[in-house]
Design a protein around this motif. Structure first.
Motif, mmCIF file in Angstrom:
data_model
loop_
_atom_site.group_PDB
_atom_site.id
_atom_site.type_symbol
_atom_site.label_atom_id
_atom_site.label_comp_id
_atom_site.label_asym_id
_atom_site.label_seq_id
_atom_site.Cartn_x
_atom_site.Cartn_y
_atom_site.Cartn_z
ATOM 1 N N MET A 156 0.789 -1.168 0.081
ATOM 2 C CA MET A 156 -0.170 -0.093 0.092
ATOM 3 C C MET A 156 0.905 1.283 -0.093
ATOM 4 O O MET A 156 1.856 1.306 0.656
ATOM 5 C CB MET A 156 -0.897 0.099 1.490
ATOM 6 N N THR A 157 0.426 2.238 -0.657
ATOM 7 C CA THR A 157 1.150 3.694 -0.799
ATOM 8 C C THR A 157 1.138 4.211 0.366
ATOM 9 O O THR A 157 -0.065 3.962 1.025
ATOM 10 C CB THR A 157 0.850 4.315 -2.210
ATOM 11 N N PRO A 158 2.071 4.958 0.898
ATOM 12 C CA PRO A 158 1.683 5.801 2.162
ATOM 13 C C PRO A 158 0.354 6.655 2.051
ATOM 14 O O PRO A 158 -0.348 6.746 2.986
ATOM 15 C CB PRO A 158 2.870 6.790 2.133
ATOM 16 N N VAL A 184 -11.271 6.971 4.561
ATOM 17 C CA VAL A 184 -12.127 7.306 3.356
ATOM 18 C C VAL A 184 -12.503 5.997 2.914
ATOM 19 O O VAL A 184 -11.787 4.988 2.859
ATOM 20 C CB VAL A 184 -10.760 7.925 2.544
ATOM 21 N N ASP A 185 -13.743 6.229 2.084
ATOM 22 C CA ASP A 185 -14.363 4.982 1.471
ATOM 23 C C ASP A 185 -13.651 4.889 0.032
ATOM 24 O O ASP A 185 -12.915 5.574 -0.357
ATOM 25 C CB ASP A 185 -15.963 5.184 1.249
ATOM 26 N N ILE A 186 -13.762 3.562 -0.283
ATOM 27 C CA ILE A 186 -13.044 3.197 -1.411
ATOM 28 C C ILE A 186 -13.241 3.639 -2.827
ATOM 29 O O ILE A 186 -12.209 4.199 -3.533
ATOM 30 C CB ILE A 186 -13.437 1.546 -1.649
ATOM 31 N N LYS A 187 -14.420 4.331 -2.838
ATOM 32 C CA LYS A 187 -14.786 5.253 -4.240
ATOM 33 C C LYS A 187 -14.206 6.445 -4.069
ATOM 34 O O LYS A 187 -13.646 7.120 -4.947
ATOM 35 C CB LYS A 187 -16.468 5.351 -4.380
ATOM 36 N N LEU A 226 -9.306 10.101 -5.459
ATOM 37 C CA LEU A 226 -7.999 10.779 -4.951
ATOM 38 C C LEU A 226 -6.741 10.088 -5.342
ATOM 39 O O LEU A 226 -5.887 10.856 -5.417
ATOM 40 C CB LEU A 226 -8.090 10.565 -3.385
ATOM 41 N N LEU A 227 -6.778 8.595 -5.508
ATOM 42 C CA LEU A 227 -5.698 8.234 -6.181
ATOM 43 C C LEU A 227 -5.314 8.120 -7.755
ATOM 44 O O LEU A 227 -4.521 7.853 -8.194
ATOM 45 C CB LEU A 227 -5.603 6.460 -5.592
ATOM 46 N N GLY A 228 -6.502 8.577 -8.351
ATOM 47 C CA GLY A 228 -6.265 8.707 -9.557
ATOM 48 C C GLY A 228 -6.528 7.531 -10.671
ATOM 49 O O GLY A 228 -5.990 7.406 -11.482
ATOM 50 N N HIS A 229 -7.242 6.557 -9.827
ATOM 51 C CA HIS A 229 -7.374 5.360 -10.510
ATOM 52 C C HIS A 229 -8.460 5.249 -11.395
ATOM 53 O O HIS A 229 -9.650 5.731 -11.084
ATOM 54 C CB HIS A 229 -7.468 4.050 -9.485
ATOM 55 N N ASP A 230 -8.464 4.600 -12.644
ATOM 56 C CA ASP A 230 -9.725 4.719 -13.639
ATOM 57 C C ASP A 230 -10.469 3.262 -13.370
ATOM 58 O O ASP A 230 -11.583 3.542 -13.305
ATOM 59 C CB ASP A 230 -9.030 4.335 -15.128
ATOM 60 N N ASP A 231 -9.685 2.243 -12.836
ATOM 61 C CA ASP A 231 -10.269 1.110 -12.581
ATOM 62 C C ASP A 231 -10.300 0.836 -11.052
ATOM 63 O O ASP A 231 -9.337 0.931 -10.172
ATOM 64 C CB ASP A 231 -9.401 0.050 -13.179
ATOM 65 N N THR A 238 -7.710 -1.599 -9.415
ATOM 66 C CA THR A 238 -6.369 -1.107 -9.126
ATOM 67 C C THR A 238 -6.402 -0.462 -7.669
ATOM 68 O O THR A 238 -5.616 -0.612 -6.856
ATOM 69 C CB THR A 238 -5.975 0.068 -10.150
ATOM 70 N N THR A 239 -7.533 0.206 -7.042
ATOM 71 C CA THR A 239 -7.670 0.848 -5.989
ATOM 72 C C THR A 239 -7.715 -0.154 -5.171
ATOM 73 O O THR A 239 -7.048 -0.100 -4.002
ATOM 74 C CB THR A 239 -8.949 1.642 -5.974
ATOM 75 N N LEU A 240 -8.559 -1.340 -5.176
ATOM 76 C CA LEU A 240 -8.770 -2.610 -4.292
ATOM 77 C C LEU A 240 -7.433 -3.092 -4.105
ATOM 78 O O LEU A 240 -7.066 -3.414 -2.996
ATOM 79 C CB LEU A 240 -9.944 -3.314 -4.845
ATOM 80 N N ASP A 241 -6.733 -3.312 -5.386
ATOM 81 C CA ASP A 241 -5.447 -3.962 -5.056
ATOM 82 C C ASP A 241 -4.606 -3.289 -4.175
ATOM 83 O O ASP A 241 -3.445 -3.566 -3.495
ATOM 84 C CB ASP A 241 -4.815 -4.207 -6.606
ATOM 85 N N THR A 242 -4.598 -2.052 -4.445
ATOM 86 C CA THR A 242 -3.470 -0.946 -3.641
ATOM 87 C C THR A 242 -4.059 -0.598 -2.321
ATOM 88 O O THR A 242 -3.356 -0.708 -1.486
ATOM 89 C CB THR A 242 -3.742 0.471 -4.236
ATOM 90 N N TYR A 243 -5.189 -0.714 -2.300
ATOM 91 C CA TYR A 243 -5.822 0.054 -0.703
ATOM 92 C C TYR A 243 -6.324 -1.218 0.134
ATOM 93 O O TYR A 243 -6.343 -0.800 1.347
ATOM 94 C CB TYR A 243 -7.226 0.573 -1.040
ATOM 95 N N THR A 244 -6.226 -2.423 -0.332
ATOM 96 C CA THR A 244 -6.664 -3.455 0.777
ATOM 97 C C THR A 244 -5.476 -4.355 1.297
ATOM 98 O O THR A 244 -5.668 -5.231 1.841
ATOM 99 C CB THR A 244 -7.418 -4.380 0.129
#
Length: 68
Positions: free
Chosen positions: A1-3, A13-16, A21-26, A29-35
């Motif tokens: 996970m990024t800092p 902050v919720d996932i959407k 905020l992370l600039g992910h189109d998909d 990508t956020t779930l893979d990064t955020y979880t």
């Protein structure tokens, strides 16, 4: 996970919103990064509060049975 993603997660902050905020189109990508979190990140008190609220709500809806 990024800092930054870690900070978003810890701030609740919720996932959407995190996706935006992370600039992910998909969202994947956020779930893979955020979880990517560990046991210390699990908010047990939040989970217990949720279960307490559900239990209290269900107790309020119980209708006593009348015996014939």
């Amino acid at each position: 996970m990024t800092p930054y993603a870690s900070d978003l997660y810890k701030a609740g902050v919720d996932i959407k919103q995190a996706q935006y905020l992370l600039g992910h189109d998909d969202i994947k990508t956020t779930l893979d990064t955020y979880t990517h979190f560990g046991y210390v990140d699990v908010k047990v008190d939040k989970l217990e509060a949720y279960y307490d609220a559900v239990k209290m709500q269900s107790n309020n809806k119980i209708i006593p049975l009348k015996h014939a």
